[in-house]
Scaffold this active site. Structure first.
Site, PDB file in Angstrom:
ATOM      1  N   ASN A   1       0.866  -1.178   0.000  1.00 49.10           N
ATOM      2  CA  ASN A   1       0.000   0.000   0.000  1.00 49.10           C
ATOM      3  C   ASN A   1       0.904   1.229   0.000  1.00 49.10           C
ATOM      4  O   ASN A   1       1.451   1.591   1.040  1.00 49.10           O
ATOM      5  CB  ASN A   1      -0.887  -0.054   1.253  1.00 49.10           C
ATOM      6  CG  ASN A   1      -1.720   1.193   1.433  1.00 49.10           C
ATOM      7  OD1 ASN A   1      -1.802   2.030   0.529  1.00 49.10           O
ATOM      8  ND2 ASN A   1      -2.342   1.322   2.597  1.00 49.10           N
TER       9      ASN A   1
ATOM     10  N   LYS B   1       0.158   4.228  -0.331  1.00 48.07           N
ATOM     11  CA  LYS B   1      -0.473   5.432   0.239  1.00 48.07           C
ATOM     12  C   LYS B   1      -0.177   6.635  -0.667  1.00 48.07           C
ATOM     13  O   LYS B   1      -0.106   6.476  -1.887  1.00 48.07           O
ATOM     14  CB  LYS B   1      -0.026   5.640   1.684  1.00 48.07           C
ATOM     15  CG  LYS B   1      -0.222   4.363   2.525  1.00 48.07           C
ATOM     16  CD  LYS B   1      -0.037   4.566   3.991  1.00 48.07           C
ATOM     17  CE  LYS B   1      -0.261   3.240   4.714  1.00 48.07           C
ATOM     18  NZ  LYS B   1      -0.155   3.348   6.164  1.00 48.07           N
TER      19      LYS B   1
ATOM     20  N   HIS C   1      -9.577   1.400   4.608  1.00 45.86           N
ATOM     21  CA  HIS C   1      -8.335   1.565   5.365  1.00 45.86           C
ATOM     22  C   HIS C   1      -8.587   2.537   6.516  1.00 45.86           C
ATOM     23  O   HIS C   1      -9.361   3.494   6.370  1.00 45.86           O
ATOM     24  CB  HIS C   1      -7.228   2.089   4.445  1.00 45.86           C
ATOM     25  CG  HIS C   1      -5.885   2.039   5.093  1.00 45.86           C
ATOM     26  ND1 HIS C   1      -5.479   2.980   6.003  1.00 45.86           N
ATOM     27  CD2 HIS C   1      -4.870   1.154   4.981  1.00 45.86           C
ATOM     28  CE1 HIS C   1      -4.261   2.670   6.432  1.00 45.86           C
ATOM     29  NE2 HIS C   1      -3.870   1.565   5.825  1.00 45.86           N
TER      30      HIS C   1
ATOM     31  N   GLU D   1      -6.934   4.892   7.608  1.00 44.54           N
ATOM     32  CA  GLU D   1      -6.655   6.304   7.293  1.00 44.54           C
ATOM     33  C   GLU D   1      -7.834   6.937   6.566  1.00 44.54           C
ATOM     34  O   GLU D   1      -8.127   8.114   6.752  1.00 44.54           O
ATOM     35  CB  GLU D   1      -5.355   6.394   6.481  1.00 44.54           C
ATOM     36  CG  GLU D   1      -4.149   6.143   7.383  1.00 44.54           C
ATOM     37  CD  GLU D   1      -2.936   5.557   6.678  1.00 44.54           C
ATOM     38  OE1 GLU D   1      -2.869   5.584   5.435  1.00 44.54           O
ATOM     39  OE2 GLU D   1      -2.047   5.057   7.401  1.00 44.54           O
TER      40      GLU D   1
ATOM     41  N   GLU E   1      -5.634  -4.708  10.482  1.00 44.64           N
ATOM     42  CA  GLU E   1      -4.622  -3.686  10.711  1.00 44.64           C
ATOM     43  C   GLU E   1      -4.942  -2.921  11.995  1.00 44.64           C
ATOM     44  O   GLU E   1      -5.747  -1.969  11.969  1.00 44.64           O
ATOM     45  CB  GLU E   1      -4.585  -2.700   9.535  1.00 44.64           C
ATOM     46  CG  GLU E   1      -4.216  -3.348   8.218  1.00 44.64           C
ATOM     47  CD  GLU E   1      -3.578  -2.352   7.267  1.00 44.64           C
ATOM     48  OE1 GLU E   1      -2.508  -2.669   6.735  1.00 44.64           O
ATOM     49  OE2 GLU E   1      -4.127  -1.255   7.078  1.00 44.64           O
TER      50      GLU E   1
ATOM     51  N   GLY F   1       2.500   2.167  10.870  1.00 44.05           N
ATOM     52  CA  GLY F   1       3.536   3.195  10.763  1.00 44.05           C
ATOM     53  C   GLY F   1       4.242   3.513  12.072  1.00 44.05           C
ATOM     54  O   GLY F   1       4.950   4.508  12.164  1.00 44.05           O
TER      55      GLY F   1
ATOM     56  N   SER G   1       3.202  -2.201  10.446  1.00 46.50           N
ATOM     57  CA  SER G   1       4.629  -2.301  10.746  1.00 46.50           C
ATOM     58  C   SER G   1       5.247  -3.654  10.380  1.00 46.50           C
ATOM     59  O   SER G   1       6.141  -4.142  11.077  1.00 46.50           O
ATOM     60  CB  SER G   1       4.897  -1.959  12.225  1.00 46.50           C
ATOM     61  OG  SER G   1       4.542  -0.614  12.491  1.00 46.50           O
TER      62      SER G   1
HETATM   63  P1  PGA Z   1       2.732   0.251   7.698  1.00 43.94           P
HETATM   64  O1  PGA Z   1       1.261   0.499   7.072  1.00 43.94           O
HETATM   65  O2  PGA Z   1       3.251  -1.022   7.094  1.00 43.94           O
HETATM   66  O3  PGA Z   1       3.515   1.460   7.281  1.00 43.94           O
HETATM   67  O4  PGA Z   1       2.571   0.140   9.173  1.00 43.94           O
HETATM   68  C1  PGA Z   1       0.385  -0.564   6.830  1.00 43.94           C
HETATM   69  C2  PGA Z   1      -0.900  -0.059   6.229  1.00 43.94           C
HETATM   70  O5  PGA Z   1      -1.401   0.994   6.661  1.00 43.94           O
HETATM   71  O6  PGA Z   1      -1.457  -0.683   5.307  1.00 43.94           O
END
Ligand code: PGA
Length: 247
Positions: A8, A10, A95, A97, A165, A171, A209
């Site tokens: 992803n 983003k 997601h 976000e 997630e 992150g 992560s």
């Molecule tokens: P990350 O994000 O691997 O940077 O923690 C995962 C995601 O939001 O899909």
């Protein structure tokens, strides 16, 4: 079950840098086939270039969101039909976000997922608890409601993927324990079976992560069918480091 490793991206990458990344990944995957099913989900304007960069490799390309309607007056949005028409195979929906930044509810995510299924896309539906919800002992309640409310009707294990997630792990470099991931994946499979008849053969990814250094232990957990990767999907070295750690 073959693992699915989905990157992803983003809102990262520019035209030239994303070409380097997509070409580099395609070269790695072509040279070492069969480790996992690999997908990349670039920002919408980079999808065409990403598709041409990975053509001839087994890497598939997905979107990061779509609108619930087939077409119409929705400035700034992208339809599932357009993603499919461009050559995308999948789309990430719900997601955390987008749930946080755009106020997306599970009902909206479900409508988007329905549109995506109608367009022939695989939907990767994200669920996960916040840190406060986890601390309050509400993780399963929240995730259960997200599953009940976000999954489309008429999906199959071939067309629906769930990504677990935990919001606090995205992150941050923090992850749940291996036992916690295993337990939540069991919970998700049971709930998807109860609510949508989708448990058997359903791919449930872990996200939050995931890095080359923790991928092999996370991907070895029974019931973890792959990973949704954010930050570590932005370099060939890290993303390949996860793919090659698939058991
Ligand atoms: P990350 O994000 O691997 O940077 O923690 C995962 C995601 O939001 O899909």
């Amino acid at each position: 079950m073959t693992k699915l490793i989905a990157g992803n991206w983003k809102m990262n990458g520019l035209v030239a840098s994303s070409q380097v990344l997509a070409h580099g990944l395609a070269d790695k995957v072509k040279a070492n086939p069969g480790r996992a099913d690999v997908a990349i989900c670039p920002p919408g304007p980079l999808i065409r270039d990403a598709l041409s960069a990975v053509s001839g490799s087994p890497i598939s390309v997905g979107g990061q969101d779509c609108h619930a309607n087939e077409s119409g007056a929705h400035t700034g949005d992208t339809s599932a039909a357009l993603l499919a028409d461009m050559g995308c195979s999948s789309v990430i929906l719900g997601h955390s976000e987008r749930r946080a930044d755009h106020g997306e509810t599970s009902a909206l995510v479900k409508n988007k997922a329905q549109a995506a299924l109608n367009a022939g896309l695989v939907v990767i539906v994200c669920v996960g608890e916040s840190e406060a919800e986890r601390d309050a002992g509400q993780a399963e309640t929240v995730i259960g409601q997200q599953i009940d409310g976000s999954l489309p009707a008429g999906g199959t294990p071939q067309t629906v993927v769930i990504a677990y997630e935990p919001v606090w792990a995205i992150g941050t470099g923090r992850t749940p324990s291996l036992q916690e991931i295993r337990a939540i994946h069991v919970f998700i499979r049971n709930r998807a079976q109860e609510s949508h008849g989708l448990g058997d053969g359903l791919r449930i990814l872990y996200g939050g992560s995931v890095k080359p250094g923790n991928a092999s232990e996370i991907l070895a957990i029974q019931g973890v069918d792959g990973a949704l990767v954010g930050g570590a999907s932005l370099t060939v070295e890290d993303f390949w480091g996860i793919i090659e750690n698939c058991p």
